[in-house]
Write a protein that holds these residues in place. Sequence first.
Motif, PDB file in Angstrom:
ATOM      1  N   ARG A  77      -4.482  13.583  -3.011  1.00  0.00           N
ATOM      2  CA  ARG A  77      -3.982  12.467  -2.223  1.00  0.00           C
ATOM      3  C   ARG A  77      -4.457  11.159  -2.854  1.00  0.00           C
ATOM      4  O   ARG A  77      -5.633  11.016  -3.192  1.00  0.00           O
ATOM      5  CB  ARG A  77      -4.541  12.595  -0.801  1.00  0.00           C
ATOM      6  N   VAL A  78      -3.541  10.218  -3.012  1.00  0.00           N
ATOM      7  CA  VAL A  78      -3.869   8.934  -3.635  1.00  0.00           C
ATOM      8  C   VAL A  78      -3.357   7.826  -2.730  1.00  0.00           C
ATOM      9  O   VAL A  78      -2.221   7.888  -2.256  1.00  0.00           O
ATOM     10  CB  VAL A  78      -3.160   8.816  -5.011  1.00  0.00           C
ATOM     11  N   THR A  79      -4.200   6.839  -2.456  1.00  0.00           N
ATOM     12  CA  THR A  79      -3.750   5.647  -1.728  1.00  0.00           C
ATOM     13  C   THR A  79      -4.120   4.438  -2.570  1.00  0.00           C
ATOM     14  O   THR A  79      -5.275   4.290  -2.970  1.00  0.00           O
ATOM     15  CB  THR A  79      -4.423   5.559  -0.336  1.00  0.00           C
ATOM     16  N   GLU A  80      -3.142   3.613  -2.879  1.00  0.00           N
ATOM     17  CA  GLU A  80      -3.383   2.475  -3.773  1.00  0.00           C
ATOM     18  C   GLU A  80      -2.531   1.302  -3.322  1.00  0.00           C
ATOM     19  O   GLU A  80      -1.471   1.483  -2.719  1.00  0.00           O
ATOM     20  CB  GLU A  80      -2.951   2.822  -5.214  1.00  0.00           C
ATOM     21  N   THR A 137       0.930  12.065  -3.167  1.00  0.00           N
ATOM     22  CA  THR A 137       0.138  13.160  -3.728  1.00  0.00           C
ATOM     23  C   THR A 137       0.461  13.247  -5.201  1.00  0.00           C
ATOM     24  O   THR A 137       1.628  13.357  -5.584  1.00  0.00           O
ATOM     25  CB  THR A 137       0.480  14.492  -3.027  1.00  0.00           C
ATOM     26  N   ASP A 185       0.853  -1.192   0.000  1.00  0.00           N
ATOM     27  CA  ASP A 185       0.000   0.000   0.000  1.00  0.00           C
ATOM     28  C   ASP A 185       0.887   1.239   0.000  1.00  0.00           C
ATOM     29  O   ASP A 185       1.823   1.318   0.800  1.00  0.00           O
ATOM     30  CB  ASP A 185      -0.895   0.025   1.248  1.00  0.00           C
ATOM     31  N   SER A 211       0.807   5.684  -0.279  1.00  0.00           N
ATOM     32  CA  SER A 211       0.046   6.942  -0.281  1.00  0.00           C
ATOM     33  C   SER A 211       0.959   8.020  -0.814  1.00  0.00           C
ATOM     34  O   SER A 211       2.109   8.134  -0.377  1.00  0.00           O
ATOM     35  CB  SER A 211      -0.377   7.341   1.136  1.00  0.00           C
ATOM     36  N   ASP A 253       6.106   6.285  -2.207  1.00  0.00           N
ATOM     37  CA  ASP A 253       5.267   6.365  -1.001  1.00  0.00           C
ATOM     38  C   ASP A 253       5.636   7.639  -0.240  1.00  0.00           C
ATOM     39  O   ASP A 253       6.809   7.868   0.066  1.00  0.00           O
ATOM     40  CB  ASP A 253       5.509   5.124  -0.135  1.00  0.00           C
TER      41      ASP A 253
END
Length: 161
Positions: A14-17, A9, A5, A7, A70
């Motif tokens: 903001r992106v969490t994938e 920007t 995972d 996180s 990250d």
Amino acid sequence: MTALDISLTVNGERVTERVEARNTLVDFLREELALTGSHVGCEHGVCGACTVRVNGEIVRGCLMLAVQCDGATVETIEGLSDSGEIADLQAAFEQRNALQCGFCTPGMIAAAQDLLKRGDVPSRDQIREHLSGNYCRCTGYHAIIDAVESVAQQRAKGRSP
Ligand code: FES
Ligand code: FES
């Protein structure tokens, strides 16, 4: 297959994938976030088509893993375009026919902006040197150098009192 995972920007959002550890940054941007302005040419750091900005510095998106980003701030050509930061470069490339197929153009403009944001007026040789890691198969480069030089001069005029 290892997935992690992350996180970050991307273009101010903001992106969490969850990403596979082996995924490159450019593949992540294109395939997971649909930011297809960054192109994939050589896939081994030579052509510059995948150039994006990470924490303010340009990098080759094909040589960086998504997991390395990250916590980072990533800006793609879409973000640079939406913010207006490169509007003058985009206009100059169009006016001076500094693109034909356009494949190299996002990386070329990202690299050019990296040079111009330093605030000096670079010589043509300095522009050539800075763009030497970005390959164009169409234009013969003169028009690209012309476009970048003209923007450097315009910006300098804009800064003078
Ligand atoms: S695709 Fe990354 S440098 Fe060519
Ligand atoms: S405009 Fe076609 S590769 Fe540069």
